[in-house]
Design a protein around this motif. Structure first.
Motif, short mmCIF file in Angstrom:
data_model
loop_
_atom_site.label_atom_id
_atom_site.label_comp_id
_atom_site.label_asym_id
_atom_site.label_seq_id
_atom_site.Cartn_x
_atom_site.Cartn_y
_atom_site.Cartn_z
N VAL A 26 0.85 -1.19 0.00
CA VAL A 26 0.00 0.00 0.00
C VAL A 26 0.88 1.24 0.00
O VAL A 26 1.78 1.37 0.84
CB VAL A 26 -0.92 0.01 1.25
N GLU A 27 0.63 2.14 -0.93
CA GLU A 27 1.35 3.41 -0.95
C GLU A 27 0.81 4.31 0.16
O GLU A 27 -0.36 4.22 0.54
CB GLU A 27 1.17 4.10 -2.30
N SER A 28 1.64 5.20 0.67
CA SER A 28 1.25 6.06 1.79
C SER A 28 -0.08 6.80 1.58
O SER A 28 -0.90 6.81 2.50
CB SER A 28 2.36 7.08 2.09
N PRO A 33 -7.70 5.54 2.79
CA PRO A 33 -8.86 5.03 2.04
C PRO A 33 -9.03 3.51 2.17
O PRO A 33 -10.16 3.02 2.26
CB PRO A 33 -8.56 5.42 0.60
N LEU A 34 -7.92 2.76 2.20
CA LEU A 34 -8.02 1.31 2.33
C LEU A 34 -8.57 0.92 3.69
O LEU A 34 -9.44 0.06 3.80
CB LEU A 34 -6.67 0.64 2.09
N CYS A 35 -8.07 1.56 4.74
CA CYS A 35 -8.56 1.27 6.10
C CYS A 35 -10.06 1.55 6.19
O CYS A 35 -10.81 0.75 6.76
CB CYS A 35 -7.81 2.09 7.13
N LYS A 36 -10.49 2.66 5.65
CA LYS A 36 -11.91 3.01 5.68
C LYS A 36 -12.73 2.01 4.87
O LYS A 36 -13.83 1.63 5.27
CB LYS A 36 -12.13 4.42 5.17
N LYS A 37 -12.19 1.56 3.74
CA LYS A 37 -12.90 0.63 2.87
C LYS A 37 -13.18 -0.70 3.56
O LYS A 37 -14.28 -1.25 3.44
CB LYS A 37 -12.08 0.39 1.60
N ILE A 38 -12.19 -1.22 4.31
CA ILE A 38 -12.39 -2.52 4.96
C ILE A 38 -12.97 -2.39 6.38
O ILE A 38 -13.30 -3.39 6.99
CB ILE A 38 -11.10 -3.35 5.00
N THR A 54 -2.68 3.95 10.28
CA THR A 54 -1.29 3.55 10.10
C THR A 54 -1.21 2.07 9.73
O THR A 54 -2.18 1.33 9.84
CB THR A 54 -0.48 3.78 11.39
N LEU A 55 -0.04 1.68 9.33
CA LEU A 55 0.26 0.28 9.07
C LEU A 55 1.13 -0.23 10.20
O LEU A 55 1.83 0.55 10.83
CB LEU A 55 1.01 0.14 7.74
N PRO A 56 1.13 -1.49 10.48
CA PRO A 56 0.40 -2.55 9.81
C PRO A 56 -0.98 -2.73 10.41
O PRO A 56 -1.26 -2.30 11.52
CB PRO A 56 1.25 -3.79 10.09
#
Length: 68
Positions: A26-28, A33-38, A54-56
């Motif tokens: 995942v790019e910064s 958006p990815l966190c919100k999506k899942i 943040t990751l991970p």
């Protein structure tokens, strides 16, 4: 870029325990958006009160469980 050491620690732990996983790079700018999506929760809040993603994080698609 793989600079966050915590990401590598999690992958190493999963390897040692023999737990299968899939790494998604995942790019910064795409983390939030990815966190919100899942449906992952923010790891903490910024000083202004906005959420900081943040990751991970780990997402189990079989159970829907998310650990961030």
């Amino acid at each position: 870029m793989t600079w966050p050491p915590n990401t590598w620690k999690n992958r190493f732990s999963l390897d040692i325990k023999g737990i299968p996983y899939k790494t998604v790079w995942v790019e910064s700018p795409d983390i939030e958006p990815l966190c919100k999506k899942i449906g992952a929760t923010a790891a903490e809040e910024r000083r202004d009160g906005t959420p900081l993603y943040t990751l991970p994080f780990i997402h189990d698609p079989n159970t829907g469980a998310i650990v961030s």
